[in-house]
Motif scaffolding. Structure first.
Motif, PDB file in Angstrom:
ATOM      1  N   ALA A  21       0.813  -1.219   0.000  1.00 51.53           N
ATOM      2  CA  ALA A  21       0.000   0.000   0.000  1.00 51.53           C
ATOM      3  C   ALA A  21       0.848   1.272   0.000  1.00 51.53           C
ATOM      4  O   ALA A  21       0.321   2.365  -0.174  1.00 51.53           O
ATOM      5  N   VAL A  22       2.158   1.149   0.191  1.00 56.80           N
ATOM      6  CA  VAL A  22       3.048   2.310   0.265  1.00 56.80           C
ATOM      7  C   VAL A  22       3.151   2.978  -1.103  1.00 56.80           C
ATOM      8  O   VAL A  22       3.236   2.308  -2.129  1.00 56.80           O
ATOM      9  N   ASP A  23       3.140   4.313  -1.085  1.00 57.15           N
ATOM     10  CA  ASP A  23       3.387   5.051  -2.324  1.00 57.15           C
ATOM     11  C   ASP A  23       4.450   6.127  -2.075  1.00 57.15           C
ATOM     12  O   ASP A  23       5.011   6.213  -0.979  1.00 57.15           O
ATOM     13  N   ALA A  24       4.703   6.943  -3.070  1.00 53.68           N
ATOM     14  CA  ALA A  24       5.795   7.921  -3.015  1.00 53.68           C
ATOM     15  C   ALA A  24       5.514   9.107  -2.095  1.00 53.68           C
ATOM     16  O   ALA A  24       6.401   9.935  -1.881  1.00 53.68           O
ATOM     17  N   THR A  25       4.319   9.206  -1.522  1.00 51.90           N
ATOM     18  CA  THR A  25       3.998  10.345  -0.662  1.00 51.90           C
ATOM     19  C   THR A  25       4.510  10.182   0.764  1.00 51.90           C
ATOM     20  O   THR A  25       4.445  11.115   1.548  1.00 51.90           O
ATOM     21  N   VAL A  26       4.990   8.979   1.108  1.00 56.54           N
ATOM     22  CA  VAL A  26       5.476   8.686   2.462  1.00 56.54           C
ATOM     23  C   VAL A  26       6.845   8.028   2.373  1.00 56.54           C
ATOM     24  O   VAL A  26       7.283   7.634   1.299  1.00 56.54           O
ATOM     25  N   LYS A  27       7.513   7.911   3.529  1.00 59.05           N
ATOM     26  CA  LYS A  27       8.769   7.161   3.538  1.00 59.05           C
ATOM     27  C   LYS A  27       8.669   6.015   4.534  1.00 59.05           C
ATOM     28  O   LYS A  27       8.027   6.137   5.579  1.00 59.05           O
ATOM     29  N   VAL A  28       9.287   4.897   4.181  1.00 57.85           N
ATOM     30  CA  VAL A  28       9.299   3.711   5.037  1.00 57.85           C
ATOM     31  C   VAL A  28      10.478   3.840   5.997  1.00 57.85           C
ATOM     32  O   VAL A  28      11.614   4.027   5.572  1.00 57.85           O
ATOM     33  N   VAL A  29      10.196   3.746   7.311  1.00 58.88           N
ATOM     34  CA  VAL A  29      11.237   3.896   8.324  1.00 58.88           C
ATOM     35  C   VAL A  29      11.522   2.584   9.060  1.00 58.88           C
ATOM     36  O   VAL A  29      12.478   2.501   9.832  1.00 58.88           O
ATOM     37  N   ALA A  30      10.699   1.566   8.832  1.00 55.29           N
ATOM     38  CA  ALA A  30      10.901   0.225   9.397  1.00 55.29           C
ATOM     39  C   ALA A  30       9.936  -0.717   8.704  1.00 55.29           C
ATOM     40  O   ALA A  30       9.011  -0.292   8.018  1.00 55.29           O
ATOM     41  N   LYS A  31      10.192  -2.004   8.898  1.00 51.31           N
ATOM     42  CA  LYS A  31       9.270  -3.028   8.404  1.00 51.31           C
ATOM     43  C   LYS A  31       9.072  -4.055   9.507  1.00 51.31           C
ATOM     44  O   LYS A  31       9.958  -4.255  10.358  1.00 51.31           O
ATOM     45  N   GLY A  87       7.094 -11.091  12.339  1.00 43.83           N
ATOM     46  CA  GLY A  87       6.937 -10.703  13.741  1.00 43.83           C
ATOM     47  C   GLY A  87       8.090  -9.902  14.322  1.00 43.83           C
ATOM     48  O   GLY A  87       8.100  -9.594  15.512  1.00 43.83           O
ATOM     49  N   GLN A  88       9.045  -9.511  13.483  1.00 47.42           N
ATOM     50  CA  GLN A  88      10.213  -8.751  13.957  1.00 47.42           C
ATOM     51  C   GLN A  88      10.266  -7.381  13.257  1.00 47.42           C
ATOM     52  O   GLN A  88      10.006  -7.282  12.068  1.00 47.42           O
ATOM     53  N   VAL A  89      10.613  -6.367  14.023  1.00 41.80           N
ATOM     54  CA  VAL A  89      10.797  -5.030  13.444  1.00 41.80           C
ATOM     55  C   VAL A  89      12.222  -4.965  12.897  1.00 41.80           C
ATOM     56  O   VAL A  89      13.183  -5.227  13.632  1.00 41.80           O
ATOM     57  N   VAL A  90      12.329  -4.638  11.610  1.00 43.81           N
ATOM     58  CA  VAL A  90      13.642  -4.576  10.959  1.00 43.81           C
ATOM     59  C   VAL A  90      13.780  -3.232  10.228  1.00 43.81           C
ATOM     60  O   VAL A  90      12.791  -2.556   9.969  1.00 43.81           O
ATOM     61  N   ALA A  91      15.004  -2.893   9.915  1.00 43.69           N
ATOM     62  CA  ALA A  91      15.268  -1.656   9.173  1.00 43.69           C
ATOM     63  C   ALA A  91      14.643  -1.751   7.792  1.00 43.69           C
ATOM     64  O   ALA A  91      14.493  -2.840   7.250  1.00 43.69           O
ATOM     65  N   PRO A  92      14.298  -0.592   7.237  1.00 40.56           N
ATOM     66  CA  PRO A  92      13.665  -0.608   5.905  1.00 40.56           C
ATOM     67  C   PRO A  92      14.642  -1.074   4.864  1.00 40.56           C
ATOM     68  O   PRO A  92      14.419  -1.559   3.871  1.00 40.56           O
TER      69      PRO A  92
END
Length: 139
Positions: A120-130, A134-139
């Protein structure tokens, strides 16, 4: 804990933590996300105001995010916010009704932080993690 769906090569199974493009961080950890989404921390490292947004309680992406970041299942999340209300704590983050609305809100709100399915991500936002498996990882 609720498991976040397996990656299995499908970007819909990965949760992308998204921020307004003006936010001065390139990556954010679970330890940083947790107090923001518990409304215990309300500023970015540069001192600007962080504005977290959640998806609805019954949304599978929300449940996976809460499990990975807060370590809570839906019932425990609900009890957490009831307890906070009783004790006079901060209100929970605002809800966006869908991933499409979440992306629009984050893209237009300075300081905003939220999460959606990676697809769902588009160019209007930036991804800061994923959130992957079940684990939070760097983008």
């Amino acid at each position: 804990l609720l498991p976040v769906p397996s990656l299995a090569g499908d970007s819909r199974d990965v949760v992308a933590v998204i921020a307004h493009k003006s936010v001065g961080v390139a990556s954010i950890s679970r330890d940083d996300l947790r107090p923001i989404f518990q409304t215990k921390k309300d500023t970015w490292p540069d001192g600007s105001k962080v504005k977290p947004f959640n998806l609805p309680d019954n949304n599978a992406t929300r449940q996976g995010f809460d499990a990975a970041v807060l370590g809570l299942d839906p019932d425990r999340v609900a009890r957490y916010w009831i307890d906070r209300k009783i004790r006079g704590g901060e209100r929970p983050p605002q809800n966006a009704p869908s991933s499409a609305v979440m992306v629009k809100v984050i893209g237009k709100t300075p300081g905003a932080l939220g999460y959606v399915e990676a697809g769902a991500v588009d160019a209007t936002v930036k991804v800061v993690a994923k959130v992957v498996d079940g684990q939070v990882v760097a983008p």
